[in-house]
Design an enzyme around this catalytic site. Sequence first.
Site, PDB file in Angstrom:
ATOM      1  CD  GLU A 141      38.363  45.169  30.534  1.00 10.84           C
ATOM      2  OE1 GLU A 141      37.501  44.271  30.593  1.00 10.84           O
ATOM      3  OE2 GLU A 141      38.113  46.365  30.779  1.00 10.84           O
ATOM      4  CD  GLU A 200      47.847  40.638  21.451  1.00 12.68           C
ATOM      5  OE1 GLU A 200      48.425  40.647  22.543  1.00 12.68           O
ATOM      6  OE2 GLU A 200      47.082  41.535  21.062  1.00 12.68           O
ATOM      7  CD  GLU A 201      46.914  40.228  14.156  1.00 13.99           C
ATOM      8  OE1 GLU A 201      45.860  39.869  14.723  1.00 13.99           O
ATOM      9  OE2 GLU A 201      46.928  41.025  13.227  1.00 13.99           O
ATOM     10  NE  ARG A 203      53.871  48.150  18.761  1.00 16.45           N
ATOM     11  CZ  ARG A 203      54.187  46.989  19.286  1.00 16.45           C
ATOM     12  NH1 ARG A 203      53.479  45.924  19.007  1.00 16.45           N
ATOM     13  NH2 ARG A 203      55.242  46.871  20.079  1.00 16.45           N
ATOM     14  CG  ASN A 234      43.278  24.851  34.824  1.00  8.78           C
ATOM     15  OD1 ASN A 234      42.334  25.505  35.254  1.00  8.78           O
ATOM     16  ND2 ASN A 234      44.456  24.810  35.442  1.00  8.78           N
ATOM     17  NE  ARG A 289      37.873  40.146  33.170  1.00  9.66           N
ATOM     18  CZ  ARG A 289      38.361  41.351  33.433  1.00  9.66           C
ATOM     19  NH1 ARG A 289      37.607  42.428  33.313  1.00  9.66           N
ATOM     20  NH2 ARG A 289      39.610  41.497  33.840  1.00  9.66           N
TER      21      ARG A 289
HETATM   22  C1  LIG Z   1      34.572  44.333  36.580  1.00 15.22           C
HETATM   23  C2  LIG Z   1      36.076  44.421  36.692  1.00 15.22           C
HETATM   24  C3  LIG Z   1      36.674  45.662  36.855  1.00 15.22           C
HETATM   25  C4  LIG Z   1      38.072  45.767  36.949  1.00 15.22           C
HETATM   26  N1  LIG Z   1      38.653  46.993  37.116  1.00 15.22           N
HETATM   27  C5  LIG Z   1      39.993  47.105  37.218  1.00 15.22           C
HETATM   28  C6  LIG Z   1      40.641  48.376  37.382  1.00 15.22           C
HETATM   29  O1  LIG Z   1      39.987  49.404  37.438  1.00 15.22           O
HETATM   30  N2  LIG Z   1      42.001  48.413  37.459  1.00 15.22           N
HETATM   31  C7  LIG Z   1      42.758  47.269  37.429  1.00 15.22           C
HETATM   32  O2  LIG Z   1      43.990  47.359  37.522  1.00 15.22           O
HETATM   33  N3  LIG Z   1      42.186  46.062  37.264  1.00 15.22           N
HETATM   34  C8  LIG Z   1      40.851  45.940  37.154  1.00 15.22           C
HETATM   35  N4  LIG Z   1      40.271  44.714  36.977  1.00 15.22           N
HETATM   36  C9  LIG Z   1      41.138  43.535  36.870  1.00 15.22           C
HETATM   37  C10 LIG Z   1      41.201  42.763  38.198  1.00 15.22           C
HETATM   38  O3  LIG Z   1      41.819  43.534  39.208  1.00 15.22           O
HETATM   39  C11 LIG Z   1      41.994  41.452  37.986  1.00 15.22           C
HETATM   40  O4  LIG Z   1      43.299  41.771  37.566  1.00 15.22           O
HETATM   41  C12 LIG Z   1      41.371  40.527  36.974  1.00 15.22           C
HETATM   42  O5  LIG Z   1      39.975  40.444  37.155  1.00 15.22           O
HETATM   43  C13 LIG Z   1      41.979  39.129  37.117  1.00 15.22           C
HETATM   44  O6  LIG Z   1      41.478  38.553  38.291  1.00 15.22           O
HETATM   45  P1  LIG Z   1      42.357  37.633  39.234  1.00 15.22           P
HETATM   46  O7  LIG Z   1      43.548  38.363  39.753  1.00 15.22           O
HETATM   47  O8  LIG Z   1      41.424  37.050  40.267  1.00 15.22           O
HETATM   48  O9  LIG Z   1      42.755  36.483  38.206  1.00 15.22           O
HETATM   49  P2  LIG Z   1      44.090  35.641  38.128  1.00 15.22           P
HETATM   50  O10 LIG Z   1      45.255  36.530  37.902  1.00 15.22           O
HETATM   51  O11 LIG Z   1      43.858  34.593  37.091  1.00 15.22           O
HETATM   52  O12 LIG Z   1      44.223  34.984  39.531  1.00 15.22           O
HETATM   53  C14 LIG Z   1      43.336  33.934  39.948  1.00 15.22           C
HETATM   54  C15 LIG Z   1      43.382  33.821  41.458  1.00 15.22           C
HETATM   55  O13 LIG Z   1      44.679  33.374  41.842  1.00 15.22           O
HETATM   56  C16 LIG Z   1      45.080  34.027  43.045  1.00 15.22           C
HETATM   57  N5  LIG Z   1      46.273  34.860  42.774  1.00 15.22           N
HETATM   58  C17 LIG Z   1      46.781  35.167  41.551  1.00 15.22           C
HETATM   59  N6  LIG Z   1      47.902  35.889  41.675  1.00 15.22           N
HETATM   60  C18 LIG Z   1      48.082  36.075  42.995  1.00 15.22           C
HETATM   61  C19 LIG Z   1      49.058  36.775  43.743  1.00 15.22           C
HETATM   62  N7  LIG Z   1      50.060  37.444  43.183  1.00 15.22           N
HETATM   63  N8  LIG Z   1      48.970  36.761  45.083  1.00 15.22           N
HETATM   64  C20 LIG Z   1      47.961  36.098  45.696  1.00 15.22           C
HETATM   65  N9  LIG Z   1      46.979  35.427  45.042  1.00 15.22           N
HETATM   66  C21 LIG Z   1      47.051  35.412  43.704  1.00 15.22           C
HETATM   67  C22 LIG Z   1      43.883  34.868  43.495  1.00 15.22           C
HETATM   68  O14 LIG Z   1      43.086  34.076  44.349  1.00 15.22           O
HETATM   69  C23 LIG Z   1      43.166  35.134  42.207  1.00 15.22           C
HETATM   70  O15 LIG Z   1      41.788  35.423  42.365  1.00 15.22           O
HETATM   71  C24 LIG Z   1      38.883  44.591  36.885  1.00 15.22           C
HETATM   72  C25 LIG Z   1      38.259  43.347  36.724  1.00 15.22           C
HETATM   73  C26 LIG Z   1      36.871  43.250  36.622  1.00 15.22           C
HETATM   74  C27 LIG Z   1      36.253  41.888  36.445  1.00 15.22           C
END
Ligand SMILES: Cc1cc2nc3c(=O)[nH]c(=O)nc-3n(C[C@H](O)[C@H](O)[C@H](O)COP(=O)(O)OP(=O)(O)OC[C@H]3O[C@@H](n4cnc5c(N)ncnc54)[C@H](O)[C@@H]3O)c2cc1C
Length: 246
Positions: free
Chosen positions: A78, A99-100, A173, A189, A200
């Site tokens: 995750e 990572e390890e 593994r 950052n 989270r």
């Molecule tokens: C409660 C919960 C349940 C989840 N369930 C699932 C699941 O069932 N299946 C699954 O696959 N994932 C799941 N996830 C993971 C989720 O989809 C995200 O991958 C994860 O939370 C990272 O979030 P993020 O993409 O906002 O973060 P980051 O990757 O750090 O991105 C930060 C921000 O940058 C911008 N950004 C980053 N990359 C792009 C891009 N390529 N294009 C446009 N904008 C971008 C967006 O604004 C994004 O919010 C879950 C997450 C949570 C918290």
Amino acid sequence: MTELRFTSEITVELIQQIGNDHVIACAARVSTGRDSEAVEPAADAGLIRFLMQNRHGTPFEHGSMTVRVHAPIKVWREWHRHRIGIALHEEGLDWSFNEESGRYKQLEPVFYLPPRDRLMIRPEGFRSARPAFDLANDEEYANTIGELKEGYEYAYRMYERMLHRGVDRGLARDVLGVGIYSACYCTANPRSIMHFLELRTNVPGAKRPSKPLYEIEVAARKLETLFMAHWPVTYMAWQENGRAAP
Ligand SMILES: Cc1cc2nc3c(=O)[nH]c(=O)nc-3n(C[C@H](O)[C@H](O)[C@H](O)COP(=O)(O)OP(=O)(O)OC[C@H]3O[C@@H](n4cnc5c(N)ncnc54)[C@H](O)[C@@H]3O)c2cc1C
């Protein structure tokens, strides 16, 4: 036969931290050329609150924190989904991870067991989109612990058996599940840390509530304590903003 170790502990240890609230405020003030002027801490606090509320996110990218996290592999599945972490020259914007290795060393026989108070039983009317679990009774808890231990024992025996036959560690593994522990260095950052914590942790009153997995929330809460200690003004402004990252 190697003895397996079972634990519920997930650790987050500070390795290095760069930056502070004043640097964030100065990064914003450079736009008016006033970044080198002496200011009262209260002025930094007011400015940081304004930046947070108005989604001026980039000043919060000046700084970084590196932590060493020891957690079950399911947490890494995750955590590694968080892409945007830190700008480091040509290395890009990602969270930085090391990572390890499961190829260069035998994985330690350390496995996760849930603590007694971890909610784990699906109630009637359970909805995956808003997951909420009940506390296990003594029997349910004992059965779950027993089944996890049995699975871990069996898997690790098969793993060792393959290693003794000289099978590539990177293949052997494959028999291990996601409850085995792995250690990772993680760097990001303050802006990315707030984004991670928003997703989270599950805190009443949050502007955008989330329902994270229990185990990643344990790690996130420990990261939050470190974040609060090093950027207290930013932390307070983020709290006042309903824990919504700028
Ligand atoms: C409660 C919960 C349940 C989840 N369930 C699932 C699941 O069932 N299946 C699954 O696959 N994932 C799941 N996830 C993971 C989720 O989809 C995200 O991958 C994860 O939370 C990272 O979030 P993020 O993409 O906002 O973060 P980051 O990757 O750090 O991105 C930060 C921000 O940058 C911008 N950004 C980053 N990359 C792009 C891009 N390529 N294009 C446009 N904008 C971008 C967006 O604004 C994004 O919010 C879950 C997450 C949570 C918290």
